[in-house]
Every structure is written in structure tokens, then in C-alpha cells.
Motif scaffolding. Structure first.
Motif, short mmCIF file in Angstrom:
data_model
loop_
_atom_site.label_atom_id
_atom_site.label_comp_id
_atom_site.label_asym_id
_atom_site.label_seq_id
_atom_site.Cartn_x
_atom_site.Cartn_y
_atom_site.Cartn_z
N LEU A 153 20.61 -28.48 9.71
CA LEU A 153 20.71 -28.06 11.10
C LEU A 153 20.07 -26.71 11.36
O LEU A 153 19.94 -26.30 12.53
N THR A 154 19.69 -25.99 10.33
CA THR A 154 19.08 -24.66 10.46
C THR A 154 17.57 -24.79 10.41
O THR A 154 17.03 -25.47 9.55
N ALA A 155 16.88 -24.11 11.31
CA ALA A 155 15.42 -24.09 11.30
C ALA A 155 14.93 -22.86 10.56
O ALA A 155 15.68 -21.91 10.33
N TYR A 278 19.33 -34.88 19.24
CA TYR A 278 18.57 -33.64 19.05
C TYR A 278 18.64 -32.71 20.26
O TYR A 278 17.83 -31.81 20.41
N ARG A 279 19.64 -32.92 21.12
CA ARG A 279 19.64 -32.22 22.41
C ARG A 279 19.99 -30.75 22.31
O ARG A 279 19.42 -29.92 23.02
N ARG A 280 20.94 -30.39 21.45
CA ARG A 280 21.39 -28.99 21.40
C ARG A 280 21.37 -28.51 19.95
O ARG A 280 22.40 -28.49 19.28
N PRO A 281 20.21 -28.09 19.45
CA PRO A 281 20.12 -27.64 18.06
C PRO A 281 20.94 -26.38 17.81
O PRO A 281 21.09 -25.53 18.69
N LEU A 282 21.45 -26.29 16.61
CA LEU A 282 22.15 -25.09 16.16
C LEU A 282 21.22 -23.89 16.34
O LEU A 282 20.08 -23.90 15.86
N GLN A 283 21.71 -22.87 16.99
CA GLN A 283 20.86 -21.71 17.30
C GLN A 283 20.89 -20.70 16.13
O GLN A 283 21.33 -19.56 16.25
#
Length: 326
Positions: A153-155, A278-283
Motif C-alpha cells: 500500500l506504500t508508494a 484503488y480509489r483512496r491510496p494510503l498517503q
């Protein structure tokens, strides 16, 4: 004192498939003679698992191979110490519709900018839809291996070793904490929260439980520097510098401070969104990697080119609009 070098296994007779190595098994000793043939061993090994029916199918279809590509049969004699290879039948995976960006490539090292929702390496239900499998295929680098891992979940920035002989050197960088890492996170802004501060705690994660927890007492095993970079509209942009590498460490520490990271489906409570939502990715973004290359001696500092969407478009992010992941 001299120690005998461990014998290397024979080369695989099967190529990678979709960037995934075949399963390799070495047959264990059988002092009691309980396995008269190969089929009885494999049946016992996979009994009670989802693989039991699959392995029988693979044997019947001639898809289990021995050294040199010899097709193995369930009736073949059991040979302790022998090797075999096969590819599992993989379940279809929803494609993660975001690109992996190459930041740096040389003969030894690959650094990429991973999108949200893409696992670093195969695990669980995420096999071909992983950065490792994709990059092996897209860049024709079948020996590529990860130097470390980043949560699905982390980019942000992830390092890979291109040559097998360099793998240990790059992995040791992380094991010995020789890599300076900085993350960026978006979370609620609490003016009463005194920052910067160093958070130290003991974090433990039980197998099969999605959330890690802080455990009172005992020696701390997790340390993070938390800094507020900017605040506006009730939202804070934070610089997070982990000094250890526990599972979910930054997410746990931010939650413990009362400012959980936006889009976290685990902290403060588990919401379990669909894998293809995929609407609200972990920020949360792995922004910086800085280190001295153990192979070339070069000083490296890499920065992610991605942005956390909710900072400039919080309303759109909260509404779950379908803009491309950035």
C-alpha cells in the motif's frame, strides 16, 4: 578448520513464467522407507492443502521435471536428495493499472519508484502483479532480486540487485541500517501535538493478524523521527524517518500519536477494502534513499518523483475519483 562447501543445486530445467521462478523441491531423507515412490511423497507433503489436487494434476500432465528436464511420474522411485521443479497454476489477479518507474539503473543496481497497491515481491494472492515479477519481464532481468521490501500500500523508492553475486551486499546495507530513508505522509494536523519528536516503542506482529501492535514494557524495537513539514486546512504533511524497520512501523507510530495516515485501511481500525479498490491510496510515500554503494563505492541519493494526491486534491481523494495514481 575447513568446512565443506554446500553443493549448488542443478540448474532449473524450467524458465521463469511471467517473471516467477518455478518451485524447486529437494527431496528429504527417508530412513524409514515410508515413500515408495515420488507420488506418495508429494501426496503426503501437500495433504490437506490447496496444492494437493494441483500437484496430482501437474504430475499427470507431465509438468513436474527433474534435472536436465526429465519428466517425472508419480510412480518414479523416491530418490532422497533429488531435485524437482514445477510451475504452480496461478489464479488470475486483478491488474494493478499503474506503472513502475525506473529511477536508476547500472550494471549492479536498479532503483524504481513503485506505485501504491503494487506488492514488492510475490506473496499470498499477489504473485504476478508485483514489482519484482513485472520488472523481470519488462526489463528482461530474470536474476533481479529485492534488496528490501516496501508495503504493497506504500508508494515510492525500492532497490533491487541485478546480479546474484551482488545481492548480499545490497541486502546487508539495510540489515546494518546503512541506508538513510525518509518517508512523506499526509495525516490530520493536531496543533497540540509537539513536533518534531522521536517515537520509541516495542512493536509486535502476530502471524496471520493484519495489524501490528505496540506492546507495553520490554525493550523498544522501533524508533521513528516524526516532523511536521507543513500544515493547511486541518491536514499535515509529515517527514518520517525510520531508524529501525519493523512491520508497519510508521503507520503504527502515527496512529499512536493520534494522527493516523490518510487512507490507512488498518490503523486505527481494519476496514479491509477490496484488493482492486484503488480509489483512496494510503498517503504514505518512500521519498528518499541515501547510501554509499557497497559494490561501486558511489554516493547515492535518490528521490521519488511521485506526489501524495490528497495534499492538492483532498476532496477528490476523499470522494474516490478515478484519477490516475501519481
Amino acid at each position: 578448520m575447513h568446512y565443506a562447501r554446500r553443493a549448488q543445486p542443478p540448474p532449473s530445467p524450467l524458465p521463469q513464467r511471467a517473471g516467477i521462478d518455478p518451485v524447486r523441491l529437494r527431496l528429504p531423507p527417508d530412513p524409514d522407507g515410508q515413500w515408495p515412490d515420488l507420488g506418495s511423497y508429494l501426496t503426503a507433503r501437500y495433504a490437506g492443502t490447496r496444492g494437493a489436487r494441483s500437484i496430482a494434476h501437474l504430475l499427470a500432465a507431465g509438468r513436474v521435471l527433474g534435472p536436465g528436464g526429465r519428466v517425472l511420474d508419480a510412480r518414479d522411485p523416491y530418490e532422497p536428495g533429488g531435485y524437482l521443479w514445477f510451475h504452480r497454476d496461478m489464479e488470475p489477479e486483478p491488474p494493478v493499472p499503474f506503472a513502475v518507474r525506473v529511477v536508476h539503473r547500472d550494471p549492479h543496481l536498479l532503483v524504481v519508484d513503485k506505485p501504491h497497491f503494487l506488492a514488492t515481491t510475490p506473496r499470498g494472492s499477489h504473485i504476478t502483479q508485483t514489482a519484482l515479477a513485472r520488472l523481470r519481464e519488462e526489463l528482461d532481468l530474470p536474476a533481479l532480486s529485492p534488496a528490501h521490501r516496501l508495503d504493497r500500500l506504500t508508494a515510492g523508492l525500492v532497490m533491487f540487485s541485478i546480479r546474484p553475486e551482488d545481492r548480499g551486499a545490497y541486502q546487508l546495507l539495510f540489515q546494518r541500517r546503512k541506508v538513510h530513508k525518509e518517508y512523506e505522509a499526509l495525516a490530520p494536523h493536531d496543533p497540540a501535538l509537539a513536533l518534531p519528536r522521536t517515537v520509541r516503542s516495542r512493536i509486535e506482529k502476530a502471524r496471520g493478524v493484519i495489524a501490528a501492535t505496540e506492546v507495553p514494557g520490554g525493550d523498544p524495537n522501533a524508533e521513528s523521527l516524526i516532523e511536521l513539514v507543513e500544515a493547511r486546512g486541518g491536514l499535515g504533511r509529515y517527514r518520517l524517518t525510520p531508524r529501525t524497520g519493523r512491520t508497519h512501523q510508521l503507520r503504527v507510530h502515527m496512529n499512536a500519536l493520534g494522527v493516523p495516515i490518510l487512507g490507512d485501511p488498518v490503523y486505527p481500525r481494519v476496514t479491509d477494502p477490496a484488493a482492486d479498490d484503488y480509489r483512496r491510496p494510503l498517503q504514505l510515500l518512500a521519498r528518499v534513499l541515501e547510501f554509499t554503494d557497497p559494490v561501486t563505492g558511489a554516493a547515492h541519493r535518490f528521490e521519488s518523483g511521485r506526489t501524495l494526491r490528497a495534499w492538492d486534491d483532498r476532496a477528490g481523494w476523499e470522494a474516490g475519483s478515478a484519477d490516475e495514481e501519481r
